[in-house]
Design a protein around this motif. Structure first.
Motif, PDB file in Angstrom:
ATOM      1  N   ASP A  50       0.824  -1.211   0.000  1.00 60.53           N
ATOM      2  CA  ASP A  50       0.000   0.000   0.000  1.00 60.53           C
ATOM      3  C   ASP A  50       0.860   1.265   0.000  1.00 60.53           C
ATOM      4  O   ASP A  50       0.412   2.325  -0.424  1.00 60.53           O
ATOM      5  N   LYS A  51       2.110   1.152   0.454  1.00 62.90           N
ATOM      6  CA  LYS A  51       3.010   2.308   0.496  1.00 62.90           C
ATOM      7  C   LYS A  51       3.694   2.569  -0.837  1.00 62.90           C
ATOM      8  O   LYS A  51       4.267   3.631  -1.043  1.00 62.90           O
ATOM      9  N   VAL A  52       3.636   1.605  -1.756  1.00 64.61           N
ATOM     10  CA  VAL A  52       4.329   1.718  -3.039  1.00 64.61           C
ATOM     11  C   VAL A  52       3.641   2.753  -3.911  1.00 64.61           C
ATOM     12  O   VAL A  52       2.416   2.791  -4.003  1.00 64.61           O
ATOM     13  N   VAL A  53       4.451   3.591  -4.562  1.00 64.65           N
ATOM     14  CA  VAL A  53       3.915   4.546  -5.530  1.00 64.65           C
ATOM     15  C   VAL A  53       4.066   3.902  -6.903  1.00 64.65           C
ATOM     16  O   VAL A  53       5.171   3.773  -7.426  1.00 64.65           O
TER      17      VAL A  53
END
Length: 77
Positions: free
Chosen positions: A32-35
């Protein structure tokens, strides 16, 4: 009593073994933190990588052929 609870909590945290549910939960949190790149950015950067690979391979090919030609001239057929 409080010390017993604290000791039990530290045992649970440091207990060896694999917890699949915790693993997948933490994996999901990290993903979920990945851009993620946009489609256009993904395509353009992929094309840039392919172009650089083709150019590098071509350069190595031509340098190799040049040295083979030179070695043929120096050492004969």
């Amino acid at each position: 009593m409080a010390k017993k609870d604290e000791a039990q909590e530290t045992q649970e945290i440091t207990a060896p073994g694999f917890n699949p549910t915790g693993f997948f939960k933490e994996t999901r949190e990290e993903l979920d933190k990945v851009v993620w790149p946009s489609r256009q950015q993904l395509i353009s950067e992929s094309l840039a990588v392919l172009l650089m690979v083709i150019l590098s391979a071509s350069l190595i090919y031509f340098v190799d052929n040049f040295f083979n030609w030179g070695a043929g001239k120096v050492f004969g057929p």
